[in-house]
Design a protein around this motif. Structure first.
Motif, PDB file in Angstrom:
ATOM      1  N   SER A 320       0.961  -1.077   0.058  1.00  0.00           N
ATOM      2  CA  SER A 320       0.077   0.015   0.122  1.00  0.00           C
ATOM      3  C   SER A 320       0.821   1.257  -0.033  1.00  0.00           C
ATOM      4  N   ARG A 322       0.761   5.808  -0.094  1.00  0.00           N
ATOM      5  CA  ARG A 322      -0.075   6.845  -0.175  1.00  0.00           C
ATOM      6  C   ARG A 322       0.728   7.821  -1.197  1.00  0.00           C
ATOM      7  N   VAL A 349      -3.458   4.980  -2.034  1.00  0.00           N
ATOM      8  CA  VAL A 349      -4.493   5.742  -1.459  1.00  0.00           C
ATOM      9  C   VAL A 349      -4.095   7.137  -1.728  1.00  0.00           C
ATOM     10  N   THR A 604      -4.110   6.285   6.928  1.00  0.00           N
ATOM     11  CA  THR A 604      -4.586   6.397   5.499  1.00  0.00           C
ATOM     12  C   THR A 604      -6.129   5.768   5.635  1.00  0.00           C
ATOM     13  N   THR A 606      -7.594   3.289   6.638  1.00  0.00           N
ATOM     14  CA  THR A 606      -7.796   1.888   5.911  1.00  0.00           C
ATOM     15  C   THR A 606      -7.631   0.657   6.836  1.00  0.00           C
TER      16      THR A 606
END
Length: 699
Positions: A320, A322, A349, A604, A606
């Motif tokens: 993941s 950002r 993200v 984030t 999440t």
């Protein structure tokens, strides 16, 4: 020498070619002027300025009969102000080169192209012509390596006074970790026509700027085909129920490793985590973790993603990312491609980038003048699900508080650099939730209202003054206490800022652990300094300042200030270096891993589906050799990654890129019909030409 080559390179006609560098939002930010003398000497002036910085280079060179350089020199300054002074000569079979960071020589026969450490795009133009005349489109490089070139597309463009010409899209491989794309003229003596850097800028011959949109669209289509092939080869679908057996799960909430477990994965999600050896009912796939530690997918909370960087993220366990500023259309396209499985990439993200107009503006996201324009930009981001807004250096301070209030009203967190004329304290008072970069935090104690921080001052001032900053003083202690009270997250990007104390010719600290694994041309760049550091006294001062920046992150963490792990640099590998620097700041290795997992998800927004290994969450799993909770360097030993319903082997990516692997063995995927091990599918020699990463620094 053949007559054809004599005709091609033996005659010189004086000419001047001017290229304009135009940003994505249609502003001219630089130029390249190439003057070819009738005596065979070519002079190049190259300069561009974006985000308050940029290189200024003056080159000159001569070519031999084979079209490669026999003499070359470049002087000037690099993007961050470092002195550039580089020279190359070749006499017969003897080649010599020297720069501020290296000195070398080599005996070579036949054509060979010198690769400068800092050069203009005219160097690529020379290579285009030399490769066109070279057998099989390949050319040896100096100091090492081989450059290859192939044609991907051809199109007729219209320019000044209705003139038309045919230009070709070329892909060059052999330099860096990704292909380089150039548009060249056609014919027997091709040269550079233009460069398209998607989401950033284009450089085309003056008068031909109208061709940029079509060239960009065609280049994107050609790249998409290459990238889709990479994704198909290196992402192994996990169809049906998969059990990852005998895994020691890292508990990111408690920062400890649990007992051996079996992790059940179906359609990209974790369905159960059971004690190792529990009965399995008709699993379609099995992976024996062999007692390896399994981490939740790592988060990089400061990236500027591109379509080629995802491979490095995947190979290093970063599932993941950002994105902290990008061309909006380019990023939306990448999100679509990733969701469709056509791009080897982490889940992104996005943070919406918001900048104000000034001569120092960064040309990303939305560049606005007033509050209505800022609110309109926020609406655009909110409608597309952006959970965060990033404010940049030139944002108008008069509307900062109202802009933040509107973003909060739309449900977005707000972070960023500190706009010029303000201190970090002012940004907190206006409503910031997070601050990017350790220099932006510490400038709080170094600037006055009239201090210009949109140029290199934002790097030079901390390098000069943090060495003398008293962390026990009341203003510093009060500020840290406020950060903790408000739970303001800090994105320090320590690994990126190690360049502040890197002397030209010395290895940059975050790359020391990976340099020996990299292709020679990539490793060579790790010793090129970017700051102008005059003398040993300045170096010692900058080293002390940087050491105190690292120390300050530890002070904030111990005070309860939330820390997140971001890079703003080479994908994947720099995240590992960031975690090592967090340990250097005083965190335990397990706490550093917690920052890159639990905190990554928390900041984030999440956490509902990422950041920990529990039933119901996404199956983002990273299998590592060794024990990174005790030795943080073991986090580099990624043997397998599961994400988005795919199994990915870092060894395959490393082989494709020419990177020496960090692990020897990888766990096999046992299907109901046959086993699949790393290297049996997805690996191919040609993949190196289609996979890689590039980094644009925005700090």
């Amino acid at each position: 020498m053949p007559l054809a080559l004599a005709a091609a390179f033996g005659a010189h006609a004086a000419s001047t070619t001017r290229y304009l560098i135009i940003s994505e939002n249609a502003k001219q930010i630089g130029e390249q002027v190439v003057e070819r003398g009738d005596d065979g000497l070519t002079k190049v002036a190259f300069s561009y300025k974006d985000n308050g910085r940029g290189p200024d280079l003056a080159e000159q060179f001569r070519l031999g009969a084979d079209g490669t350089m026999t003499e070359y020199s470049v002087k000037g300054n690099s993007t961050f102000g470092a002195v550039v002074d580089e020279h190359f000569t070749r006499k017969g079979d003897q080649a010599e080169w020297t720069s501020t960071s290296e000195k070398g020589n080599k005996t070579v026969s036949g054509p060979a192209a010198y690769l400068p450490l800092n050069g203009s795009f005219e160097v690529e133009s020379i290579a285009i012509a030399a490769l066109a005349a070279a057998p099989e489109g390949k050319l040896p490089l100096l100091p090492s390596g081989t450059l290859s070139q192939r044609v991907l597309d051809s199109v007729e463009v219209t320019g000044p006074d209705g003139r038309k010409q045919t230009v070709r899209l070329l892909a060059q491989t052999g330099v860096g970790l990704s292909p380089s794309f150039y548009w060249a003229t056609s014919g027997d003596k091709p040269r550079l026509f233009g460069v398209i850097i998607p989401g950033f800028a284009n450089m085309l011959e003056q008068g031909w700027q109208a061709a940029a949109p079509e060239l960009a669209a065609r280049q994107k289509a050609a790249e998409s085909k290459m990238l889709a092939d990479v994704a198909a080869r290196l992402q192994h679908p996990l169809t049906g129920l998969t059990v990852v057996r005998n895994a020691r799960v890292f508990d990111s909430e408690k920062a400890v490793v649990g007992p051996a477990s079996d992790i059940y994965v179906l359609r990209g999600r974790i369905t159960a985590v059971l004690p190792a050896g529990s009965p399995v009912r008709e699993a379609d796939n099995s992976i024996d973790a062999g007692g390896r530690i399994v981490l939740p997918g790592l988060f990089d909370l400061h990236a500027h993603v591109d379509r080629w960087s995802g491979a490095l993220d995947m190979s290093t366990g970063v599932t993941s990312v950002r994105d902290m500023g990008n061309d909006n259309k380019q990023l939306q396209a990448m999100l679509d491609e990733t969701a469709a499985g056509r791009l080897l990439a982490p889940q992104v993200v996005p943070a919406g980038f918001l900048e104000g107009e000034s001569p120092f503006s960064a040309n990303l996201g939305f560049v606005i003048k007033d509050l209505p324009a800022a609110q309109s930009a926020i609406d655009w981001y909110a409608e597309r699900g952006y959970p965060q807004l990033k404010i940049y250096n030139s944002f108008p301070k008069a509307i900062l508080k109202d802009t933040i209030a509107y973003a909060h009203q739309r449900g977005m967190r707000v972070s960023g650099h500190i706009p010029a004329g303000l201190r970090a304290q002012d940004a907190l008072d206006a409503g910031y939730d997070e601050i990017q970069h350790i220099n932006q935090v510490l400038l709080n104690f170094l600037v006055k209202p009239d201090t210009e921080t949109r140029n290199l001052n934002r790097f030079v001032l901390p390098s000069e003054k943090v060495a003398d900053l008293d962390f026990n003083s009341k203003p510093v202690k009060d500020f840290v206490a406020l950060l903790a009270k408000k739970q303001i997250s800090i994105d320090p990007t320590l690994a990126t800022f190690a360049f502040l104390k890197q002397r030209d010719g010395d290895m940059n600290e975050p790359y020391a652990a990976v340099a020996s694994h990299m292709p020679p041309d990539v490793a060579r760049g790790f010793s090129v300094g970017t700051m102008k550091i005059d003398g040993d006294a300045t170096l010692k001062r900058y080293e002390k300042s940087y050491a105190k920046m690292v120390q300050f992150v530890g002070i904030m963490y111990k005070a309860g200030v939330p820390i997140v792990a971001g890079t703003d640099d080479i994908a994947g590998f720099t995240l590992h270096s960031e975690l090592a620097l967090l340990v250097k700041a005083g965190l335990t290795p397990a706490q550093a891993l917690q920052v890159a997992t639990r905190n990554g998800a928390r900041y984030t927004r999440t956490s509902n589906d990422r950041g920990s290994i529990v039933a119901g969450k996404l199956a983002d799993l990273v299998l590592v050799d060794g024990d990174p909770t005790k030795n943080i360097e073991d986090v580099r030993k990624v043997s397998a990654v599961i994400t988005r319903g795919f199994l990915i082997y870092p060894a395959e990516i490393d082989a494709a890129l020419g990177i020496a692997p960090f692990v020897k063995d990888a766990p096999s995927l046992l299907k109901s019909d046959a086993p699949v091990t790393a290297g049996e599918s997805g690996g191919n020699e040609g993949a190196r030409a289609r996979i890689g990463a590039s980094a644009l620094r925005h700090h």
